[in-house]
Design a protein around this motif. Structure first.
Motif, PDB file in Angstrom:
ATOM      1  N   GLU A   1       0.845  -1.189   0.000  1.00 31.73           N
ATOM      2  CA  GLU A   1       0.000   0.000   0.000  1.00 31.73           C
ATOM      3  C   GLU A   1       0.882   1.242   0.000  1.00 31.73           C
ATOM      4  OE1 GLU A   1      -3.081   0.082   2.945  1.00 31.73           O
ATOM      5  OE2 GLU A   1      -3.202  -2.095   2.949  1.00 31.73           O
ATOM      6  N   SER A   2       0.390   2.273  -0.630  1.00 33.09           N
ATOM      7  CA  SER A   2       1.128   3.525  -0.584  1.00 33.09           C
ATOM      8  C   SER A   2       0.270   4.564   0.130  1.00 33.09           C
ATOM      9  CB  SER A   2       1.483   4.003  -1.995  1.00 33.09           C
ATOM     10  OG  SER A   2       0.311   4.301  -2.705  1.00 33.09           O
ATOM     11  N   TRP A   3       0.917   5.318   0.990  1.00 32.70           N
ATOM     12  CA  TRP A   3       0.224   6.347   1.748  1.00 32.70           C
ATOM     13  C   TRP A   3       0.822   7.697   1.393  1.00 32.70           C
ATOM     14  CZ3 TRP A   3       2.079   1.992   4.591  1.00 32.70           C
ATOM     15  CH2 TRP A   3       1.081   1.086   4.950  1.00 32.70           C
ATOM     16  N   SER A   4       0.039   8.675   1.635  1.00 29.24           N
ATOM     17  CA  SER A   4       0.570  10.013   1.388  1.00 29.24           C
ATOM     18  C   SER A   4       1.605  10.344   2.465  1.00 29.24           C
ATOM     19  CB  SER A   4      -0.561  11.045   1.396  1.00 29.24           C
ATOM     20  OG  SER A   4      -1.195  11.056   2.654  1.00 29.24           O
ATOM     21  N   ALA A   5       2.588  11.088   2.099  1.00 34.86           N
ATOM     22  CA  ALA A   5       3.674  11.395   3.019  1.00 34.86           C
ATOM     23  C   ALA A   5       3.254  12.396   4.099  1.00 34.86           C
ATOM     24  CB  ALA A   5       4.870  11.941   2.245  1.00 34.86           C
ATOM     25  N   ASP A   6       2.172  13.101   3.880  1.00 30.04           N
ATOM     26  CA  ASP A   6       1.781  14.141   4.843  1.00 30.04           C
ATOM     27  C   ASP A   6       0.659  13.678   5.779  1.00 30.04           C
ATOM     28  OD1 ASP A   6      -0.115  13.989   2.890  1.00 30.04           O
ATOM     29  OD2 ASP A   6      -0.330  16.162   2.623  1.00 30.04           O
ATOM     30  N   ARG A   7       0.601  12.345   6.052  1.00 32.88           N
ATOM     31  CA  ARG A   7      -0.417  11.853   6.992  1.00 32.88           C
ATOM     32  C   ARG A   7      -0.043  12.284   8.400  1.00 32.88           C
ATOM     33  NH1 ARG A   7      -1.628   5.776   6.972  1.00 32.88           N
ATOM     34  NH2 ARG A   7       0.553   5.698   7.500  1.00 32.88           N
ATOM     35  N   SER A   8      -1.083  12.578   9.159  1.00 32.45           N
ATOM     36  CA  SER A   8      -0.835  12.960  10.549  1.00 32.45           C
ATOM     37  C   SER A   8      -0.798  11.713  11.427  1.00 32.45           C
ATOM     38  CB  SER A   8      -1.931  13.914  11.041  1.00 32.45           C
ATOM     39  OG  SER A   8      -3.156  13.210  11.101  1.00 32.45           O
ATOM     40  N   ASP A   9      -0.290  11.862  12.639  1.00 37.39           N
ATOM     41  CA  ASP A   9      -0.234  10.744  13.575  1.00 37.39           C
ATOM     42  C   ASP A   9      -1.632  10.238  13.898  1.00 37.39           C
ATOM     43  OD1 ASP A   9       2.487  10.786  13.650  1.00 37.39           O
ATOM     44  OD2 ASP A   9       2.632  11.958  15.503  1.00 37.39           O
ATOM     45  N   GLU A  10      -2.618  11.139  13.964  1.00 38.98           N
ATOM     46  CA  GLU A  10      -3.995  10.736  14.269  1.00 38.98           C
ATOM     47  C   GLU A  10      -4.560   9.859  13.145  1.00 38.98           C
ATOM     48  OE1 GLU A  10      -3.072  14.096  14.419  1.00 38.98           O
ATOM     49  OE2 GLU A  10      -2.727  13.949  16.581  1.00 38.98           O
ATOM     50  N   GLN A  11      -4.239  10.190  11.909  1.00 40.56           N
ATOM     51  CA  GLN A  11      -4.706   9.378  10.786  1.00 40.56           C
ATOM     52  C   GLN A  11      -4.065   7.980  10.823  1.00 40.56           C
ATOM     53  OE1 GLN A  11      -3.530  11.967   7.600  1.00 40.56           O
ATOM     54  NE2 GLN A  11      -5.641  12.678   7.250  1.00 40.56           N
ATOM     55  N   ILE A  12      -2.809   7.948  11.168  1.00 41.13           N
ATOM     56  CA  ILE A  12      -2.104   6.664  11.249  1.00 41.13           C
ATOM     57  C   ILE A  12      -2.710   5.812  12.355  1.00 41.13           C
ATOM     58  CG2 ILE A  12       0.102   5.560  11.793  1.00 41.13           C
ATOM     59  CD1 ILE A  12       1.455   8.010  10.486  1.00 41.13           C
ATOM     60  N   LYS A  13      -2.939   6.407  13.522  1.00 34.98           N
ATOM     61  CA  LYS A  13      -3.515   5.659  14.647  1.00 34.98           C
ATOM     62  C   LYS A  13      -4.928   5.204  14.325  1.00 34.98           C
ATOM     63  CE  LYS A  13      -0.680   7.828  18.167  1.00 34.98           C
ATOM     64  NZ  LYS A  13      -0.599   8.745  19.294  1.00 34.98           N
ATOM     65  N   ALA A  14      -5.716   6.058  13.654  1.00 30.77           N
ATOM     66  CA  ALA A  14      -7.079   5.675  13.284  1.00 30.77           C
ATOM     67  C   ALA A  14      -7.053   4.482  12.317  1.00 30.77           C
ATOM     68  CB  ALA A  14      -7.802   6.853  12.658  1.00 30.77           C
ATOM     69  N   GLU A  15      -6.135   4.494  11.377  1.00 28.13           N
ATOM     70  CA  GLU A  15      -5.999   3.375  10.434  1.00 28.13           C
ATOM     71  C   GLU A  15      -5.595   2.092  11.171  1.00 28.13           C
ATOM     72  OE1 GLU A  15      -6.061   1.272   6.957  1.00 28.13           O
ATOM     73  OE2 GLU A  15      -6.706   3.350   7.216  1.00 28.13           O
TER      74      GLU A  15
END
Length: 108
Positions: A63-77
């Motif tokens: 999977e590829s993610w955008s480089a500008d993800r926030s920590d909250e987005q990462i934790k939610a995922e």
């Protein structure tokens, strides 16, 4: 020194008949096995070479993610993925429980 004359095919056949008449059956069986066993090994090696035992190419999806993800987005995922994983585990557990119940009814 002169070489011996080559023998004729009739003489060769006569010698083979004389040899065959002198030998008993168990000599012929042992001779046949002595020829058959190495031939079988050679055939087995040949068939083994023909079989493909190398592992097949394996496709791995990343999977590829955008480089500008926030920590909250990462934790939610991560929370979402963990919930999906637990749901799969519970479903698998339910399937095994149903199988166990059916086997108990059958007396197994």
């Amino acid at each position: 020194m002169a070489l011996p004359r080559p023998s004729s095919p009739k003489a060769l056949l006569a010698d083979l008949r004389a040899l065959a008449s002198e030998r008993s059956t168990h000599h012929w069986v042992a001779g046949g096995l002595a020829v058959l066993m190495p031939a079988a090994v050679i055939v087995l090696f040949y068939t083994d070479v023909q079989t493909n035992i190398a592992p097949k190419p394996q496709v791995i999806f990343a999977e590829s993610w955008s480089a500008d993800r926030s920590d909250e987005q990462i934790k939610a995922e991560q929370v979402t993925r963990q919930a999906e994983k637990e749901a799969r585990q519970k479903e698998r557990q339910r399937q095994f429980k149903a199988l166990d119940d059916r086997l108990e009814k059958m007396g197994i």
